[in-house]
Design a protein around this motif. Structure first.
Motif, mmCIF file in Angstrom:
data_model
loop_
_atom_site.group_PDB
_atom_site.id
_atom_site.type_symbol
_atom_site.label_atom_id
_atom_site.label_comp_id
_atom_site.label_asym_id
_atom_site.label_seq_id
_atom_site.Cartn_x
_atom_site.Cartn_y
_atom_site.Cartn_z
ATOM 1 N N ILE A 71 0.850 -1.190 0.000
ATOM 2 C CA ILE A 71 0.000 0.000 0.000
ATOM 3 C C ILE A 71 0.888 1.242 0.000
ATOM 4 C CG2 ILE A 71 -1.900 -1.155 1.175
ATOM 5 C CD1 ILE A 71 -1.053 0.252 3.773
ATOM 6 N N SER A 72 0.257 2.391 -0.120
ATOM 7 C CA SER A 72 0.951 3.666 -0.098
ATOM 8 C C SER A 72 0.729 4.338 1.254
ATOM 9 C CB SER A 72 0.403 4.561 -1.209
ATOM 10 O OG SER A 72 0.650 5.928 -0.946
ATOM 11 N N PRO A 73 1.662 5.205 1.696
ATOM 12 C CA PRO A 73 1.404 5.977 2.912
ATOM 13 C C PRO A 73 0.090 6.754 2.849
ATOM 14 C CG PRO A 73 3.711 6.176 2.312
ATOM 15 C CD PRO A 73 3.042 5.436 1.182
ATOM 16 N N LEU A 74 -0.347 7.114 1.656
ATOM 17 C CA LEU A 74 -1.607 7.839 1.507
ATOM 18 C C LEU A 74 -2.814 6.957 1.824
ATOM 19 C CD1 LEU A 74 -0.884 9.844 -1.776
ATOM 20 C CD2 LEU A 74 -0.760 10.666 0.584
ATOM 21 N N ASP A 75 -2.618 5.629 1.802
ATOM 22 C CA ASP A 75 -3.708 4.696 2.108
ATOM 23 C C ASP A 75 -3.888 4.478 3.608
ATOM 24 O OD1 ASP A 75 -4.184 4.124 -0.647
ATOM 25 O OD2 ASP A 75 -2.491 2.716 -0.636
#
Length: 330
Positions: A71-75
């Motif tokens: 996943i991304s830190p934005l998730d």
């Protein structure tokens, strides 16, 4: 809200580069490699330099866990930092949020000493199961070298610095199978990092406390007795909640305090020694970081397989203790 399951999908770890082995430590205090290793199983520990922050070490561990989870830190919806040694007494989780670039995440600290990661797992799971959050980063991190009396050989041989992290995600099936957490404040004096107030007179009749935290103090015999008695009990309770027997456990993952404790708990529960996860020889007791640090070690070496059942238990200051039974992966 729809109730959801929980899966642990990524792990990460980080530790300072400075290593203090037993031989070098024996030049600072009257001890020896043989004395330390035979009583604790510890051979070395990592120490943060004065310029190194807890938040930086914790962020590195979290980045690895996020990458493994895909996943991304934005998730990330929520960041929980389990620590007793934050850079800021108001908390360090928000600093980690910024360093990760996880701008959508809520962040807060949780303090339960060496049980912090277990308490954090249980806390994170509740947010996911109720549908509030989908992706949670849980970090266990401590820099105990800041609070060690390096002339006290009862404690200075034990502690080290580090961080470990996991990603918990909403999942159709629940991989967090059972848990039990406990506290007993009547035994608080057995392990302390306490505030020592000094009176500061503001005006006649008005004095406030303005003191300092004192180095770690510990009654090792009491902590050993407490852990060997309480940890098997709490794992049994968590297994009961998971509707599993001891034989179902693939791995025993305990707080990395002392090899004697790990071996005694396994012996009491009739768990064979090859199921014990142990890396305290390399890191010592890293408090809230110890369980996720050890977990990441065996995940990245391929020892833990998808679907393996892990019995994890933490115990320490408070006194607090707890256990979580979970399956690794999805």
């Amino acid at each position: 809200m729809q109730n959801l399951g929980v899966a642990i999908t990524g792990s990460g770890s980080a530790a300072p580069s400075t290593c203090l082995d037993n031989e070098t430590l024996s030049q600072l205090v009257e001890t020896s490699d043989e004395w330390i290793a035979s009583r604790t199983g510890i051979r070395q520990r990592r120490l943060a330099q004065a310029s190194e922050s807890l938040s930086a070490i914790a962020t590195s561990a979290a980045k690895e866990a996020i990458a493994m989870a895909g996943i991304s830190p934005l998730d990330v919806d929520l960041i929980i930092l389990a620590t007793s040694t934050s850079d800021d007494l108001f908390g360090s989780a928000c600093q980690i949020q910024t360093q990760l670039g996880a701008i959508n995440a809520v962040a807060f600290d949780l303090t339960a000493a060496c049980s912090g990661f277990i308490f954090g797992l249980v806390t994170a799971a509740q947010y996911i199961r109720t549908g509030v959050y989908q992706n949670v980063v849980l970090i266990g991190a401590d820099v105990l070298s800041r609070w060690v009396d390096w002339q006290d050989r009862r404690t200075c041989v034990l502690f080290g610095d580090g961080a470990g992290a996991v990603v918990l995600q909403a999942h159709q099936s629940d991989r967090l199978l059972g848990f039990e957490i406990r506290s007993d404040g009547t035994q608080n004096s057995s392990l302390n990092l306490s505030y020592s107030p000094q009176s500061q007179q503001l005006m006649p009749g008005v004095a406030v406390g303005k003191g300092n935290f004192q180095p770690i103090t510990m009654n090792g015999k009491e902590i050993y007795r407490f852990a060997v008695q309480k940890v098997p009990e709490v794992i049994d309770k968590a297994l009961f909640r998971a509707n599993l027997s001891v034989d179902a456990i693939d791995w025993l993952l305990l707080h990395q305090a002392n090899q004697r404790i790990l071996d005694a708990v396994a012996d009491r529960m009739n768990i064979p020694s090859h199921k014990i996860i142990s890396n305290l020889a390399k890191y010592g007791n890293t408090s809230a970081a110890s369980i996720p640090l050890a977990l990441d070690d065996v995940v990245r070496t391929g020892q833990i397989k998808n679907g393996d059942i892990i019995a994890a238990s933490g115990f320490g200051a408070g006194l607090t203790w707890g256990a979580v039974i979970f399956q690794w992966g999805v």
